[in-house]
Design an enzyme around this catalytic site. Structure first.
Site, PDB file in Angstrom:
ATOM      1  CB  SER A 149      -0.878   0.006   1.257  1.00  0.00           C
ATOM      2  OG  SER A 149      -1.489   1.260   1.473  1.00  0.00           O
ATOM      3  CE1 TYR A 162      -4.245  -2.356   4.746  1.00  0.00           C
ATOM      4  CE2 TYR A 162      -3.275  -0.190   4.422  1.00  0.00           C
ATOM      5  CZ  TYR A 162      -3.808  -1.359   3.901  1.00  0.00           C
ATOM      6  OH  TYR A 162      -3.888  -1.524   2.542  1.00  0.00           O
TER       7      TYR A 162
END
Length: 271
Positions: A149, A162
């Site tokens: 990401s 995350y």
């Protein structure tokens, strides 16, 4: 040091979380490149079967299995099961399955933290071990692509686990690249920004109709745009690329992910 094997013709890929979004798009793209595809799903079996149908429509074999990356280490058995079903080999592993949270740091519970870390970091670690061992046993090299990401590189409020997991997966990618290079296995990361997928509430969205003023290209990405980079890294043209992280974010990281997703106007474009 042992001799590095010449890259073999890639034949079989296993893609985790290929029931929708980037995973589905990657499965279709790799099938178009001539690969048979193993597909994992967690909650959407119908979505996985749709992906498998699209792979088969392109003349390739598809195998489907459920994988729950919160159940470790046994979830990694799925990599071996799919490889066995698709001719006793895995040439490409795409660690795509992921999950997130939107909880302030001070309100996070340990169970939530562990869930996000297991799915996004520990699970990919174990799956990559299984795939790499099979690649080494065949002696023909291979490709591992970890979908991280933009938050591999930059943080976001409300996403501490995350960010920690994706940052860890990015550095794990580099460590794996160093250790597996002698076996002819390349390991790279793809770091998407905002992509129109179910995870962002935009499945089947025409990204050309969505405005993102804080992203230099002015829109979200399409899953097929991320899949194209995955396919490049999984294919023969990337034979000398390893340990790299490829941003697919429309320039979001140039702005910072918080600005990229929260700016509401174009004033920043003018000095």
């Amino acid at each position: 040091m042992s001799a590095v094997p010449e890259p073999a013709a890639v034949k079989t890929a296993v893609i985790t979380g290929a029931d929708s979004g980037i995973g589905r798009a990657a499965a279709v793209r790799l099938a178009e490149a001539g690969m048979d595809v193993g597909i994992t799903w967690h909650t959407d079996e119908a979505g996985a079967e749709r992906t498998a149908r699209e792979v088969r429509e392109r003349g390739r074999l598809a195998a489907v299995a459920r994988m729950d990356l919160t159940r470790l280490p046994e979830a990694a058995d799925t990599v071996d099961a799919l490889a066995d079903e698709l001719g006793d080999r895995v040439d490409v592993l795409v660690n795509n399955a992921g999950t997130g949270s939107a909880v302030p740091f001070l309100d996070l519970g340990l169970d939530d933290v562990r869930r996000v870390l297991d799915v996004n970091l520990v699970g990919p670690f174990l799956c990559a071990q299984r795939a790499a061992r099979r690649m080494i046993a065949r002696g023909e090299g291979g490709r591992i692509v970890n979908v991280t990401s933009v938050h591999e590189h930059q943080p976001r409020v409300g996403a501490a686990p995350y960010c920690a997991a994706k940052g860890g997966l990015g550095l794990l990618t580099q460590a794996m690249a160093l250790e597996l290079a002698e076996h002819g296995i390349t390991v790279n990361a793809v770091a998407p920004g905002e992509i129109a997928t179910p995870m962002t509430g935009q499945e089947d969205t025409d990204v050309r109709t969505v405005s993102r003023p804080g992203v230099p290209l002015g829109r979200p990405g399409d899953a097929r745009e991320a899949a194209a980079v995955i396919a490049f890294l999984a294919g023969p043209d990337a034979s000398y690329v390893t340990g790299a992280s490829w941003s697919v974010d429309g320039g979001m990281m140039l702005m910072g992910p918080m600005a990229g997703s929260h700016l509401t106007g174009d004033d920043w474009r003018r000095p």
